[in-house]
Design a protein around this motif. Sequence first.
Motif: not given
Length: 645
Positions: A33-41
Motif C-alpha cells: 500500500g505504501a508503494v502505491g501511495i507514498v512513493f508515487g511522486d
Amino acid sequence: MSDTATISGAVPAESSVQHHGHGDQGLLKLAIGAVGIVFGDIGTSPIYAFRETFTGHHELTPDRLHIFGVLSLVFWSMMLMVTLKYVMVIMRADNKGEGGSLALLALINRSTPGKRWTAPIVLLGVFATALFYGDSMITPAMSVLSAVEGLTVVEARFEPLVVPLAIGILVFLFFIQSRGTAAVGRMFGPVMVLYFATIAVLGTMHIVRDPSIVAALNPWHAIHFFLTDHVRAFLALGSVVLAVTGAEALYADMGHFGRKPIGGSWLVFVLPALMLNYLGQGAMVLSLSPAEAAETIKNPFFLLAPEAFRLPLVILATLATIIASQAVISGAFSVTQQAIQLGFIPRLRITHTSASTVGQIYIPVINWTLMTMVILLVLTFQSSSNLAAAYGIAVTGAMTIDSCLIAVVLFSLWKWNRIAAVALLAVFFTVDLAYFASNLTKVPDGGWFPLLVGLFAFTLLTTWAKGRKLMIDRLREAAMPISIFIESAATSATRVPGTAVFMTSTPDGVPHALLHNLKHNKVLHERVVLLTVKIADVPYVEQDMRCQLEPLGHGFHRLVVKYGFMQEPDVPTALKQITGCGPEFKMMDTSFFLARQTLLASSRPGMAIWREKLFAWMLRNAESAMEFFKLPTNRVVELGSQVEI
C-alpha cells in the motif's frame, strides 16, 4: 460565537491517542500500500530528472565526467535526504503516529509550551504548509505532462496532442475526486509495484551491457564533478533535486501506513528500483556516439525500452503519474483538514468519500482551485521541461524548514548529545541549503510561481490565525462572568422546557448568543449547556477523554468536547455520550444557539486594515458551524452580533 475550533494542549499526551493499529494489517500488505501511495511522486522522477539535468536551463554535455557526476549526486542525495534524513531521523518524530509539518508543529507546541522561539517555529511550520500548496499544483502538471510526452518518442507526429491529452487526463482526475478513490485506490499498490519492477528491469538491461556504470555510486565522482566544473555542478543541483521530490511524502503519509512499512519499502524495493533505472539511463547514453547521445538525452527514460515496448511503457508511466497526482491531491485535502482543525484555515465543506476509510475526504474548494491552477500551468508552460524550472523551490524550501523543525526536536524533545546533534544538522542544512540556493537561480524561469503561491497561502493562513485570536480576545473582554449571570438570570428569567446548547469559543464567560437570546426572547431553558469544542495538539482523542462536564448550578452546565486534529467534530454524537446532567439528550428537545459575528475593521492595534478586511471576507465565506459540527438543521438558531478588531 460559532467558530469554536481552538488549539489546546490540555489533553494528556500519554492517554489521548487512538492508535490505528497498523500491526493488525500485516507488514507486507502495508508495504505494498505504501508503494502505491507514498512513493508515487519520487517514483515518477526518473521520467524527467536525469533528462532535465542535461537538457534543462543549464545544459550539460552527456559525457563520462558529467554522467558519472550526476548519477553520484542522485544516489547520495537519496541516501542523505531520503534515507538518513527522513527514514532514519524525521520519521521517528511522530505525533502519536502522525507525520507532516503541521503534525510536527503541533508536537513541538505541546511539548515545549511558552518557549521564546515558539512563535518563529510556528511561522516556519505554517510556511512549509503554504509551500506545499504550490508543490501540489506543480506535481500533477509536471508528472502527467512528462509521461504523455513519451508519445513523441513512439511517434513524433503525436506532439500536438500532448497538451490537450494531458489536460484531459488531469480534468478527469479532478472530476472523480468527489466520487471517492477507494475502488481505484486498491489498484494503486499493484500498478506501482509493476511500474517499479518495470523500470528496474529496463535499467538492468543496459547496466548488464556496461557494468562499469555502477562505479558512479562512488561519492568521489560527485566530488570530482564539483572540483572540475564547479559552476555547472552547482547549477545542476537545481535539476538533480527533482530525483528526490516527494521525499517529504514519506513523513506526511506515515499515519496511514506506519514507519516500518514505509522505511522497508524504500530500502528494499523503491530505492534499488530507482537507482537501477538511473544507472541504466546513464549506461545507455554512454554507449552512444556524441551525436546520438545528444539526441537520446532529450528523453532517455522511454528510450530505455525496445521500440515494441515503448507505447506500453508510456501507458504504464501515465498510470503511475496519475497515481502520483492522486496522492498529492489527497495530501492537499488532508493538510487542509489539519490546518482547519488547528485554526489556520476557516471552516470549509468536507465530504467523506468512504464509509470505511477515515482519511478519504473531499474538499470541493481545494479540488477546483487546484484543478484551475494545474490547467493554467499546463497551458502556460506547455512542456515538462519548462515546468521543471518551477519545480524544486517549494520542495527544497519545505525540506529546509523540516530541518529547522527537527533541530528543535533533537535539542528540546529528544535531548540529544549536542555534538552529535550539531554534526547531523550540519549535514542536513548543508545539503538542503545547497539545493535551495541552486533552485533560486530558476526563479526568473518559473521558480517564482511556487514562491508566489506559498506567499499567498502563508498570508491567508496567518491572517486567519491572527484574526481569530484578536476576535476571541475582543469577545472575552466584553464577556460577563458566568457566576454573576447565573445568579441574576436564574431567578428573574422565565424557564421553559427543553435543552439549549450555546456554542462558545472560550470555556469561560457568558456566550454572546446566550445574552442575545435572553435579551430578545426573555426566557431560559430548563437545561442550559455552554459548549466549547477544542482541538488538541494530538491526532486522536480517546472516547473516554472526549468530554469534560462541569455543573454550574441552577440547570447550567459547562461542557468542553475535545477532538484530535485528525478527527472530525460531531456534536450530536458527543452529546449522546453525556451522563450526569439530567435526562438523556434528545435532538428533538434540544435547540442549538450560535452567534454569527459581523466583523468591523477598525484602527485598533492588532492587524493592518487590509488584513482585517481579508479576515472579514474569510469569515463571511467560512462553512457554517451548523454543518461543520453536524448539528441538526431544524434545531439551530443563529443570532448576529458585531465585533471590532
